[in-house]
Design a protein around this motif. Structure first.
Motif, PDB file in Angstrom:
ATOM      1  N   LYS A   1      95.168  -9.742 107.365  1.00 55.24           N
ATOM      2  CA  LYS A   1      95.704  -8.425 107.036  1.00 55.24           C
ATOM      3  C   LYS A   1      97.026  -8.187 107.765  1.00 55.24           C
ATOM      4  O   LYS A   1      97.970  -7.610 107.197  1.00 55.24           O
ATOM      5  N   GLN A   2      97.104  -8.634 109.013  1.00 53.75           N
ATOM      6  CA  GLN A   2      98.343  -8.484 109.767  1.00 53.75           C
ATOM      7  C   GLN A   2      99.478  -9.244 109.067  1.00 53.75           C
ATOM      8  O   GLN A   2     100.611  -8.748 108.979  1.00 53.75           O
TER       9      GLN A   2
ATOM     10  N   TYR B   1      84.615 -13.511 100.542  1.00 52.70           N
ATOM     11  CA  TYR B   1      85.055 -13.171 101.895  1.00 52.70           C
ATOM     12  C   TYR B   1      86.287 -14.009 102.274  1.00 52.70           C
ATOM     13  O   TYR B   1      86.567 -15.057 101.691  1.00 52.70           O
ATOM     14  N   PHE B   2      87.020 -13.503 103.269  1.00 51.63           N
ATOM     15  CA  PHE B   2      88.133 -14.225 103.879  1.00 51.63           C
ATOM     16  C   PHE B   2      87.701 -14.740 105.250  1.00 51.63           C
ATOM     17  O   PHE B   2      86.950 -14.069 105.955  1.00 51.63           O
ATOM     18  N   GLU B   3      88.183 -15.896 105.619  1.00 55.93           N
ATOM     19  CA  GLU B   3      88.069 -16.303 107.022  1.00 55.93           C
ATOM     20  C   GLU B   3      89.166 -15.595 107.812  1.00 55.93           C
ATOM     21  O   GLU B   3      90.292 -15.454 107.335  1.00 55.93           O
ATOM     22  N   ASN B   4      88.831 -15.133 109.003  1.00 61.13           N
ATOM     23  CA  ASN B   4      89.830 -14.494 109.877  1.00 61.13           C
ATOM     24  C   ASN B   4      90.563 -13.360 109.148  1.00 61.13           C
ATOM     25  O   ASN B   4      91.788 -13.357 109.027  1.00 61.13           O
TER      26      ASN B   4
ATOM     27  N   PHE C   1      90.512 -17.478  99.415  1.00 58.26           N
ATOM     28  CA  PHE C   1      89.370 -16.564  99.338  1.00 58.26           C
ATOM     29  C   PHE C   1      88.134 -17.365  98.962  1.00 58.26           C
ATOM     30  O   PHE C   1      88.152 -18.191  98.044  1.00 58.26           O
ATOM     31  N   TYR C   2      87.042 -17.112  99.689  1.00 61.66           N
ATOM     32  CA  TYR C   2      85.786 -17.828  99.457  1.00 61.66           C
ATOM     33  C   TYR C   2      84.887 -16.981  98.565  1.00 61.66           C
ATOM     34  O   TYR C   2      84.468 -15.885  98.947  1.00 61.66           O
TER      35      TYR C   2
ATOM     36  N   THR D   1      86.290 -21.655  95.950  1.00 62.06           N
ATOM     37  CA  THR D   1      87.383 -20.912  96.560  1.00 62.06           C
ATOM     38  C   THR D   1      88.442 -20.573  95.506  1.00 62.06           C
ATOM     39  O   THR D   1      88.483 -21.190  94.438  1.00 62.06           O
ATOM     40  N   HIS D   2      89.259 -19.593  95.844  1.00 64.24           N
ATOM     41  CA  HIS D   2      90.361 -19.216  94.951  1.00 64.24           C
ATOM     42  C   HIS D   2      91.601 -18.959  95.793  1.00 64.24           C
ATOM     43  O   HIS D   2      91.542 -18.281  96.811  1.00 64.24           O
ATOM     44  N   ASP D   3      92.721 -19.540  95.367  1.00 62.59           N
ATOM     45  CA  ASP D   3      94.000 -19.349  96.044  1.00 62.59           C
ATOM     46  C   ASP D   3      94.751 -18.197  95.397  1.00 62.59           C
ATOM     47  O   ASP D   3      94.953 -18.190  94.176  1.00 62.59           O
TER      48      ASP D   3
END
Length: 233
Positions: free
Chosen positions: A174-175, A166-169, A129-130, A136-138
């Motif tokens: 989510k899938q 925000y998330f990339e992609n 997560f950015y 960033t945070h894992d």
């Protein structure tokens, strides 16, 4: 991924090491193999293993006792007992077996390796997560209570904190998170069902005390998802 092999049968041990090296795997594998139990208890206390292959009797000692030690120090380790016959089947599963297989079951040896690998990947999956401040945070999926999104604004809520960024992609992510019991309970809220404390009409109480509304338009779908999750356990 660290793999422990400990067994009396040196011929089969060498075969197993050679066989594992032929399996397709996108994880780096570190193999440790032993024909004696001396010193192994110390090793499993100082280093985690992800898969362990053990015989019922090793160096005239119980392989099941060794398995219990492995489980105590590495609870997520997938322990596979490799036997000549089914004599030890019940004892194996009392000693935290992920699986028991016979040395003659070559196809099962391969399929169970991949089943253990899939579980390993699921347990070690991280979500990047950015944050707004540029860092960033894992996250591991299990620590996320829910994700709240409104337009371009995304908040990740854990049991004791809120993160904004925000998330990339995001859509492919989510899938993937559906595999970890997440569900779209409301257009704004993507919820980890592992963290639901209480279900009320039109809302969910999460285990961090947050109240999440559920979508009235998709009530039947949401009810089915929650029921399916509860039946899973």
């Amino acid at each position: 991924m660290r793999i422990l092999i400990c067994m009396d049968d040196e011929k089969f041990l060498k075969y197993l090491v050679k066989k594992i090296k032929t399996f397709e795997c996108d994880e780096k594998i570190y193999l440790e193999s032993y024909t004696r139990t001396s010193g192994i208890s110390i090793r499993v206390q100082s280093d985690d293993f992800d898969i362990a292959y053990l015989e019922p009797v090793i160096d005239n000692k119980s392989g099941f006792d060794l398995g219990r030690t492995v489980h105590k120090n590495c609870p997520d380790c997938k322990i596979i007992y490799v036997c000549d016959d089914y004599e030890y089947m019940h004892e194996a599963f009392r000693a935290f077996a992920f699986q028991m297989l016979l040395k003659s079951q070559e196809k099962l040896l391969e399929s169970e390796f991949y089943r253990a690998l899939d579980l390993y990947k699921k347990q070690h999956y991280h979500v990047l997560f950015y944050l707004e401040d540029g860092t960033t945070h894992d996250f591991i999926p299990g620590e996320i209570v829910y994700i709240e999104s409104t337009g371009d604004i995304v908040n990740v809520i854990t049991s004791d904190n809120r993160y904004r960024g925000y998330f990339e992609n995001y859509l492919p992510l989510k899938q993937r998170l559906l595999e970890y019991h997440f569900f779209q309970m409301h257009p704004q809220y993507f919820v980890n069902m592992e963290h639901i404390e209480l279900i009320r009409s039109g809302e969910l109480i999460m285990d961090n005390d947050d109240v999440i509304p559920t979508s009235a338009m998709n009530r039947e779908i949401i009810d089915d998802a929650i029921q399916s999750f509860m039946n899973h356990y």
